[in-house]
Design an enzyme around this catalytic site. Structure first.
Site, short mmCIF file in Angstrom:
data_model
loop_
_atom_site.label_atom_id
_atom_site.label_comp_id
_atom_site.label_asym_id
_atom_site.label_seq_id
_atom_site.Cartn_x
_atom_site.Cartn_y
_atom_site.Cartn_z
N ASP A 16 -11.75 33.86 4.64
CA ASP A 16 -10.97 34.05 3.40
C ASP A 16 -11.57 35.22 2.60
O ASP A 16 -10.85 36.10 2.11
CB ASP A 16 -11.02 32.80 2.52
CG ASP A 16 -10.43 31.55 3.17
OD1 ASP A 16 -9.38 31.08 2.71
OD2 ASP A 16 -11.02 31.05 4.14
N GLU B 226 -6.31 35.39 -4.10
CA GLU B 226 -6.76 34.00 -4.25
C GLU B 226 -8.26 33.90 -4.47
O GLU B 226 -8.72 33.08 -5.27
CB GLU B 226 -6.37 33.16 -3.02
CG GLU B 226 -6.95 31.75 -3.11
CD GLU B 226 -6.62 30.84 -1.96
OE1 GLU B 226 -5.89 31.24 -1.04
OE2 GLU B 226 -7.10 29.69 -2.00
N ASP C 88 -2.87 36.26 -0.49
CA ASP C 88 -3.54 35.06 0.03
C ASP C 88 -4.10 35.47 1.39
O ASP C 88 -3.36 35.58 2.38
CB ASP C 88 -2.53 33.91 0.17
CG ASP C 88 -3.21 32.62 0.57
OD1 ASP C 88 -4.36 32.67 1.05
OD2 ASP C 88 -2.58 31.56 0.42
N LEU D 107 -5.91 34.10 3.56
CA LEU D 107 -5.87 33.12 4.64
C LEU D 107 -5.20 31.88 4.06
O LEU D 107 -5.78 31.19 3.22
CB LEU D 107 -7.30 32.80 5.12
CG LEU D 107 -7.45 32.15 6.50
CD1 LEU D 107 -8.89 32.21 6.96
CD2 LEU D 107 -6.92 30.73 6.57
N ASP D 108 -3.97 31.66 4.44
CA ASP D 108 -3.23 30.48 3.98
C ASP D 108 -3.32 29.43 5.07
O ASP D 108 -3.06 29.72 6.24
CB ASP D 108 -1.78 30.88 3.71
CG ASP D 108 -0.95 29.75 3.14
OD1 ASP D 108 -1.40 29.11 2.17
OD2 ASP D 108 0.15 29.50 3.66
N THR E 104 -6.30 27.28 5.02
CA THR E 104 -7.75 27.28 5.27
C THR E 104 -8.23 25.96 5.86
O THR E 104 -9.04 25.93 6.80
CB THR E 104 -8.52 27.57 3.96
OG1 THR E 104 -8.12 28.86 3.49
CG2 THR E 104 -10.02 27.56 4.17
N HIS F 276 -2.63 18.00 1.58
CA HIS F 276 -2.65 17.86 0.12
C HIS F 276 -1.52 16.94 -0.34
O HIS F 276 -0.80 17.24 -1.29
CB HIS F 276 -2.51 19.23 -0.56
CG HIS F 276 -3.62 20.18 -0.25
ND1 HIS F 276 -3.56 21.10 0.77
CD2 HIS F 276 -4.84 20.33 -0.81
CE1 HIS F 276 -4.69 21.79 0.81
NE2 HIS F 276 -5.49 21.34 -0.13
N GLY G 55 -0.29 25.17 5.29
CA GLY G 55 0.08 26.51 4.89
C GLY G 55 1.48 26.63 4.31
O GLY G 55 2.45 26.15 4.91
N LYS H 40 4.97 26.96 6.69
CA LYS H 40 6.14 26.11 6.45
C LYS H 40 7.40 26.95 6.23
O LYS H 40 8.48 26.59 6.71
CB LYS H 40 5.87 25.17 5.26
CG LYS H 40 4.94 24.01 5.68
CD LYS H 40 4.79 22.99 4.59
CE LYS H 40 3.64 23.19 3.68
NZ LYS H 40 2.31 23.06 4.29
#
Ligand SMILES: Nc1ncnc2c1ncn2[C@@H]1O[C@H](COP(=O)(O)O)[C@@H](OP(=O)(O)O)[C@H]1O
Ligand SMILES: [Mg+2]
Ligand SMILES: [Mg+2]
Ligand SMILES: [Mg+2]
Length: 311
Positions: free
Chosen positions: A46, A69, A113, A115-116, A118, A194, A216, A220
């Site tokens: 990242d 980010e 971003d 690295l989406d 992570t 999440h 991510g 999606k």
């Protein structure tokens, strides 16, 4: 040649270099994981990928506002070979829509971003990972560059020859990906790492035929564009502007739509709050959005603040 076109062309070249860094860190075997907050990891990939993208874009476009980010990354020098000056030739061949052609460098806000996905990267779910660079003008997401370093990844082939880059400009279309819609059913994609009772209650109320839980925001949205899901449902303030700017522009350019859970536009001005307080709702086709908005239960609506103007 318009400035925005040159900026996008530079981003297309830079995400490829950033993807290479993401692979190099993975192969080094030392991910350098830091807990930024609860359920919020950062790795060496990242940090370094952000440095590569921000150093590259800011060198060629010093008046553009760039928000990444991983913050300012002070004290961390970008290696010389991380600074990408190249402009992607395919982007330069396009003709930008007239409303974007005259945009001044200082009026572009770039959301990075590096690295989406992570969490999934640290768990070896590599195809969930994307590198996202989005561009906003007047607070609206207008262009998105998405690199998927481990697309169709196989350990048998050279990792540095794998991966794909997609980009889209609202009003022009998408390149590097072919839009499709699911043949049947009602397929919803959402977070795998999440989740919350509010998210699950919302999805249950929508009565899907299938729920795809993957990492991510970028990944999606790719599922939506490629016809693997109808809607991305995330009634949570966990996603930030750098998660949604590039995916939103790519999706809109492909014929879909992404708003908050109330149907309000997400705003990307340089001075906005970073969290998407109103959550995220996206559909593969723009005309599917009203139906999903109607199906959001009142209790879920009340759990998320109403901001911005309706789409
Ligand atoms: N509750 C939360 N706390 C922190 N970040 C969250 C979050 N919910 C979502 N996100 C961020 O939003 C992105 C998409 O989330 P998810 O994969 O769960 O759908 C991820 O970006 P990053 O991987 O770039 O940090 C993730 O970290
Ligand atoms: Mg993160
Ligand atoms: Mg992200
Ligand atoms: Mg990230």
């Amino acid at each position: 040649m318009s400035t925005l076109q040159r900026v996008i062309a530079n981003a297309v070249a830079a995400v490829d270099r950033a993807g290479r860094i993401v692979k190099e860190v993975l192969h080094s075997g030392s991910l350098g994981i830091i807990d930024k907050a609860q359920d919020d990891l950062q790795t060496e990939a990242d940090r370094s990928a952000q440095k590569c993208i921000v150093a590259s874009l800011s060198k060629s476009f010093p008046r553009m506002k760039i928000i990444g980010e991983e913050g300012a990354q002070e004290g961390m020098a970008a290696k010389d070979d991380w600074i990408v000056k190249e402009l992607d030739g395919a982007v330069l061949k396009e003709t930008l829509p007239s409303d974007l052609a005259g945009v001044d460098e200082k009026d572009i806000v770039c959301w990075v971003d590096p690295l989406d996905g992570t969490k999934e990267y640290t768990q070896g779910l590599l195809d969930h990972v994307t590198v996202l660079v989005g561009f906003a003008v007047g607070g609206k997401a207008v262009a998105g560059v998405v690199h998927q370093p481990f697309y169709n990844y196989t350990k048998q082939a050279d990792p540095f020859k794998q991966g794909r880059t997609m980009w889209g400009i609202v009003g022009l279309g998408v390149r590097g990906i072919t839009p499709a819609v699911p043949a049947s059913g009602k397929i919803i994609t959402t977070t795998r790492s999440h989740s919350s009772p509010t998210i699950n209650a919302c999805i249950e109320a929508m009565k899907p035929t299938e729920v795809i839980r993957v990492g991510g925001a970028g990944h999606k949205v790719l599922l939506l564009i490629e016809g693997q899901a109808h809607a991305y449902v995330f009634p949570s303030p966990g996603c930030k502007k750098w998660d949604t700017c590039a995916p939103e522009a790519l999706l809109e350019a492909a014929g879909g739509a992404l708003t908050d859970i109330h149907g309000s536009k997400i705003l990307y001005h340089a001075d906005v709050d970073h969290p998407n307080w109103g959550g995220v709702l996206a559909t593969c086709k723009r005309d599917l959005l009203p139906q999903y908005l109607r199906e959001v239960p009142e209790s879920v609506r009340q759990a998320l603040p109403v901001l911005g103007q309706k789409l």
